[in-house]
Write an enzyme that holds these catalytic residues in place. Structure first.
Site, mmCIF file in Angstrom:
data_model
loop_
_atom_site.group_PDB
_atom_site.id
_atom_site.type_symbol
_atom_site.label_atom_id
_atom_site.label_comp_id
_atom_site.label_asym_id
_atom_site.label_seq_id
_atom_site.Cartn_x
_atom_site.Cartn_y
_atom_site.Cartn_z
ATOM 1 N N HIS A 153 0.834 -1.205 0.000
ATOM 2 C CA HIS A 153 0.000 0.000 0.000
ATOM 3 C C HIS A 153 0.867 1.253 0.000
ATOM 4 O O HIS A 153 2.023 1.247 0.420
ATOM 5 C CB HIS A 153 -0.935 0.023 1.222
ATOM 6 C CG HIS A 153 -0.241 0.401 2.512
ATOM 7 N ND1 HIS A 153 0.010 1.715 2.878
ATOM 8 C CD2 HIS A 153 0.242 -0.363 3.516
ATOM 9 C CE1 HIS A 153 0.613 1.740 4.053
ATOM 10 N NE2 HIS A 153 0.775 0.488 4.461
ATOM 11 N N CYS A 154 0.297 2.330 -0.514
ATOM 12 C CA CYS A 154 0.831 3.669 -0.322
ATOM 13 C C CYS A 154 -0.291 4.448 0.343
ATOM 14 O O CYS A 154 -1.112 3.862 1.058
ATOM 15 C CB CYS A 154 1.304 4.286 -1.637
ATOM 16 S SG CYS A 154 0.059 4.304 -2.948
ATOM 17 N N ASN A 155 -0.379 5.733 0.132
ATOM 18 C CA ASN A 155 -1.453 6.504 0.770
ATOM 19 C C ASN A 155 -2.800 6.180 0.133
ATOM 20 O O ASN A 155 -3.719 5.731 0.804
ATOM 21 C CB ASN A 155 -1.162 8.000 0.685
ATOM 22 C CG ASN A 155 -2.023 8.803 1.646
ATOM 23 O OD1 ASN A 155 -2.976 8.284 2.218
ATOM 24 N ND2 ASN A 155 -1.697 10.075 1.832
#
Length: 227
Positions: free
Chosen positions: A120-122
């Site tokens: 995941h990222c933001n």
């Protein structure tokens, strides 16, 4: 893991197409999706819910964050999951290819142990999808277009920025070159050196064979002329 599909085969087309019975809804961008068995892609929001992570069977988490987000996008449950944190800049100039091997090794190790990995990222839109596309590309030995479509057909909202997309394209030639080198037989690599050594030996033998039996320039003996 060496996974190959015949080009344009039905098996390959089915793999890229993904499940055809999924109707994408806008709110699904706040969830994560399974891209390949054991590898999930989503936003930071999913990583904040320990109950959801447990229900999904997550054991490992790749947290990719812009350095400016470090105060909020961070490992929330270090005692419950194994984390890999990659600090980057969410800009087109960020070099992802240099960071990718670390993520690739982490994911491969987790999958080999039977784990399940959330990347995941933001927002799960541009940054983390770029890493997952490169992983899928090499894992299934796909072109960058097929890898992009495979991921996008499971998480419809992804949209890597232009700089990331350029690097994804570049990575195809990189992984294929490395693959070609690794598949080249070791004995073929050693052959040229062995041949050079044999040629050198033959040249030495030839030089020895061509040495004159009688010295062409014997030492000068002044008494020999008088006799």
């Amino acid at each position: 893991m060496d996974v190959r599909f015949a080009p344009n085969s039905q098996e390959l087309r089915d793999l890229i197409q993904g499940p055809g019975d999924v109707e994408w809804r806008y709110d699904m961008r706040h969830q994560c999706q399974e891209i390949l068995p054991g590898l999930l892609l989503g936003p930071f929001q999913v990583s904040k819910n320990q109950v959801t992570l447990k229900e999904l069977g997550i054991s490992h988490i790749v947290c990719i964050r812009d350095v400016k987000e470090a105060f909020s996008v961070r490992p929330r449950f270090p005692d419950a999951f194994q984390y890999l944190v990659l600090d980057v800049q969410d800009s087109e100039e960020q070099n992802l290819i240099r960071l990718f091997p670390k993520a690739q090794q982490f994911i491969n190790t987790a999958l080999s142990l039977g784990g399940r990995v959330l990347v995941h990222c933001n927002g799960g839109i541009s940054l983390s999808p770029a890493f997952v596309i490169m992983f899928v590309m090499q894992h299934y030995q796909l072109s960058w277009e097929d890898a992009l479509h495979l991921v996008q057909n499971r998480r419809y909202c992804i949209s890597p920025n232009g700089g990331f997309l350029t690097q994804i394209k570049e990575y195809e030639s990189i992984y294929k070159a490395n693959l070609a080198v690794s598949m080249f037989p070791a004995n073929h690599q050693a052959a040229p050196r062995r041949k050079r050594e044999d040629d050198d030996d033959e040249e030495d033998d030839e030089r020895e064979d061509k040495r004159p039996l009688v010295d062409a320039n014997p030492p000068y003996d002044p008494d020999a002329m008088e006799s």
